[in-house]
Enzyme design. Structure first.
Site, mmCIF file in Angstrom:
data_model
loop_
_atom_site.group_PDB
_atom_site.id
_atom_site.type_symbol
_atom_site.label_atom_id
_atom_site.label_comp_id
_atom_site.label_asym_id
_atom_site.label_seq_id
_atom_site.Cartn_x
_atom_site.Cartn_y
_atom_site.Cartn_z
ATOM 1 N N ASP A 50 1.016 -1.343 0.147
ATOM 2 C CA ASP A 50 0.007 -0.123 -0.068
ATOM 3 C C ASP A 50 0.909 1.104 -0.105
ATOM 4 O OD1 ASP A 50 -3.076 -0.870 0.976
ATOM 5 O OD2 ASP A 50 -1.389 -2.276 1.801
ATOM 6 N N THR A 121 -6.681 -4.822 0.629
ATOM 7 C CA THR A 121 -5.476 -5.156 1.433
ATOM 8 C C THR A 121 -5.761 -6.447 2.450
ATOM 9 O OG1 THR A 121 -4.895 -2.875 1.634
ATOM 10 C CG2 THR A 121 -3.894 -4.014 3.043
#
Length: 307
Positions: A50, A121
């Site tokens: 990320d 995620t």
């Protein structure tokens, strides 16, 4: 030959930037150290992927288009980004296409780019790799007008010779590319919803729709792809939790092929830079037959969700 319109240059760059992002996502995974940090709790995670991807996307686009506003999901310190994270290429194919007339006069400072560096995620950390997408949405006048969705692990179960990953892109008034547009089976009501953010309200809303089948997967980008590829008929999420960077790119692509996305109450999303980030009133999206689903959302559910 006139030089390509700004919008087409931004989309062409975002395409290459998203491909670079996918490489970073795959490299972090194969290196084995995900560097997981909990943000608001165990269902709100951030990984090294990320962080690196957001730095790469934002720095690469900001270098080429310095006056564009870029809003990313991750709050990161403004470090100098190393050159190996910068992508300065573009997709030539996109530059060859004529810009829709209503967007030819756009100036850099009128664009807002919403970035989700790694949508899904939690699924990424659990190895559900096909749920993961990189989202770059482009907004003008508060509306999502163009988007790029990269699936870093598309085809990852198709064997060693398969090409890994794909990039889908679209512009309103032009269409969407990189996939085969397919409608869900006629007469079947297949609802797709959250995998890891369920609640009583989410389930109450789905039950009211009386679906033939419910699919629970991660990632907003992934869910919209399921709609445009005919695997699901409606994406229904009666809960806060989705943010503007989750919906901007998918919305542009869905709208470019004639679909519709709103909150659960039927309000469209706004993407100007001052807007609050949370989509507090949930999500309802379809490729076709939006009204069928919208008319069946119970008022009790709508009243529980305040925009």
């Amino acid at each position: 030959m006139a030089s390509p319109a700004l919008l087409m240059r931004v989309v062409a760059s975002a395409y290459s930037v998203a491909e670079k992002a996918a490489t970073i996502v795959r490299n972090v995974m194969s290196a084995g150290d995900l560097g997981i940090v909990e943000k608001a709790g165990p269902n709100d995670l951030q990984t090294k992927a990320d962080r690196l991807v957001q730095m790469s996307i934002c720095a690469s686009l900001a270098r080429k288009f310095p006056k564009v506003t870029i809003i990313g999901e991750e709050e990161l310190p403004a470090n100098d980004v190393t050159e190996d994270l910068i992508e300065d290429g573009h997709c030539e194919e996109i530059l060859k296409k004529p810009c829709p007339a209503q967007y030819t006069g756009i100036k850099e400072e009128e664009l807002v780019i919403w970035v989700d560096p790694l949508d899904g995620t939690k699924e990424y950390t659990e190895g559900l790799l096909d749920h993961v997408t990189v989202l770059i949405g482009i907004a003008y006048g508060g509306k999502a007008i163009a988007g790029v969705i990269n699936q870093p692990y598309y085809n990852y179960e198709a064997g060693a010779n398969a090409v890994l990953g794909r990039t889908i892109w679209g512009v309103l008034g032009m269409g969407a590319f990189g996939f085969q547009l397919t409608e869900a089976p006629a007469g079947k009501h297949i609802v797709i919803t959250t995998r890891s953010h369920s609640s009583a309200l989410v389930n109450e809303c789905i039950t009211a729709l009386n679906p033939d089948h419910v699919i629970r997967v991660g990632g907003a980008g992934n869910k919209i792809i399921q709609l445009i590829e005919g695997k699901a008929s409606a994406y229904v999420f009666a809960s806060p939790g989705c943010k503007k960077w989750d919906t901007c790119a998918p919305e542009a692509i869905l709208h470019a092929v004639g679909g519709k996305i709103t909150d659960i109450r039927g309000n469209s999303f706004q993407y100007n830079k001052e807007v609050k980030h949370m989509n507090s009133a949930g999500v309802l999206a379809t490729l076709r037959n939006y009204d069928y689903y919208a008319s069946r959302i119970p008022n009790t559910v709508k009243e529980s969700l305040v925009p």
